[in-house]
Design a protein around this motif. Sequence first.
Motif, PDB file in Angstrom:
ATOM      1  N   PRO A  64       0.783  -0.966   0.076  1.00 46.98           N
ATOM      2  CA  PRO A  64       0.251   0.052   0.047  1.00 46.98           C
ATOM      3  C   PRO A  64       0.824   1.175   0.100  1.00 46.98           C
ATOM      4  O   PRO A  64       2.104   1.194   0.564  1.00 46.98           O
ATOM      5  N   ILE A  65       0.431   2.371  -0.565  1.00 47.48           N
ATOM      6  CA  ILE A  65       1.200   3.517  -0.708  1.00 47.48           C
ATOM      7  C   ILE A  65       1.193   4.232   0.697  1.00 47.48           C
ATOM      8  O   ILE A  65       2.394   4.453   1.195  1.00 47.48           O
ATOM      9  N   PHE A  66       0.181   4.273   1.607  1.00 43.01           N
ATOM     10  CA  PHE A  66       0.199   4.606   2.932  1.00 43.01           C
ATOM     11  C   PHE A  66       0.056   3.376   3.997  1.00 43.01           C
ATOM     12  O   PHE A  66      -0.551   2.481   3.971  1.00 43.01           O
ATOM     13  N   ASP A  67       0.923   3.735   4.968  1.00 45.04           N
ATOM     14  CA  ASP A  67       1.024   2.372   6.182  1.00 45.04           C
ATOM     15  C   ASP A  67      -0.182   2.440   7.076  1.00 45.04           C
ATOM     16  O   ASP A  67      -0.797   3.652   7.040  1.00 45.04           O
ATOM     17  N   ASP A  68      -0.355   1.357   7.796  1.00 46.57           N
ATOM     18  CA  ASP A  68      -1.363   1.507   8.710  1.00 46.57           C
ATOM     19  C   ASP A  68      -1.572   2.817   9.599  1.00 46.57           C
ATOM     20  O   ASP A  68      -0.350   3.288   9.853  1.00 46.57           O
ATOM     21  N   PRO A  69      -2.718   3.264   9.992  1.00 46.95           N
ATOM     22  CA  PRO A  69      -3.984   2.564   9.946  1.00 46.95           C
ATOM     23  C   PRO A  69      -4.773   2.975   8.477  1.00 46.95           C
ATOM     24  O   PRO A  69      -6.089   2.822   8.736  1.00 46.95           O
ATOM     25  N   ASN A  70      -4.191   3.485   7.706  1.00 49.05           N
ATOM     26  CA  ASN A  70      -4.749   4.065   6.515  1.00 49.05           C
ATOM     27  C   ASN A  70      -5.198   2.639   5.915  1.00 49.05           C
ATOM     28  O   ASN A  70      -4.663   1.659   5.689  1.00 49.05           O
ATOM     29  N   PRO A  71      -6.413   3.048   4.932  1.00 47.16           N
ATOM     30  CA  PRO A  71      -6.703   1.791   4.063  1.00 47.16           C
ATOM     31  C   PRO A  71      -5.788   1.502   2.922  1.00 47.16           C
ATOM     32  O   PRO A  71      -4.719   2.456   2.563  1.00 47.16           O
TER      33      PRO A  71
END
Length: 338
Positions: free
Chosen positions: A317-324
């Motif tokens: 994913p492009i963004f790490d947790d907690p992002n979708p």
Amino acid sequence: MKRITFYALVFLISFSVNPVEAQEKNTSEKIEILEKKREAIISEEKKALKKDVELINLRYEKKEIDWEEAEKLKSEAAKKHAKNIKDRTAALDRQLAELKQEDSGGTNWEDEHEDEDDDWYHKSRYSRTTTHLVLAAGFNNALLDGQSLNDSDFKAGGSRFFEIGLAWRTRVFERSNWLRFRYGFSFQFNGLKPTDNRYFVQTGELVQLQEYPLDLEKSKFRMDNLVFPVHFEFGPSEKIESERSVWFSTRNKIKVGLGGYAGFNLGERQKLRFEEEGENVKKKLKGDHNTNDFIYGLSGYLGWGAAALYVKYDLNPIFDDPNPELNNVSIGLRFDVN
């Protein structure tokens, strides 16, 4: 009086002719003669090898033997004529070594040139690895799980990617080019342009798209990566052969590449451009935006010659947790420049 004249003549001759110089000149002439003989032997054997190869090629064209047998016979012929060279020049080499040591007092000529003759037939005639500059560009986007391009939060035409790197292509099999292994490194620049006058806002570890209070002329988020692609490439090629080498050309041939890549995020930035109180304003917002540092994905291409249709998909994913989980996807054209 005659006896005095005779001794005077001998005396003058002894000073006009230096015996050391005469000996050096004689040694140089001998070396030159021996080297010419040696070169003539090598030239004769190489011509004989060329004739043998032509006869083998003729047998292959008449389908008397297959390609593998033809290559085996050529290799054997090359070794035979190389051995002939060694055997026929052995005595000359010993004489040359003695003369050159005598002349220079230093270099062991025979040892110096022994590897040169070995390399003439031991070195593989098949060039297995080539180097290419890789250029790719096209459309970029990012999708949530189950989301289609029609539902994307980013402009399909405005979001783009660019890639530049070096790739090495090595044949998996020494004498066949149907399967190639490609590897190298690339710099990828993936750009995203949000829809509906939005931009990315980070609150703690959460990164969300929000509407900007002013009308944006431009809103672009770019992520720069260093990756190491690996592909297995399939496809036909044309065998090209000369006296000293054999290589395979994929010019005007179809090719398919399947593989992936892994690497690192070098950084990201967000650019905003808008008008405020009659003035054009540009903003560059830098920060980690809680992006993933490790990049990995799948990629493939289908092409003809140097150009190919190219697709890549980031599994991370492009963004790490907690992002979708928002994954980058690209499609465009790829060019391999020799």
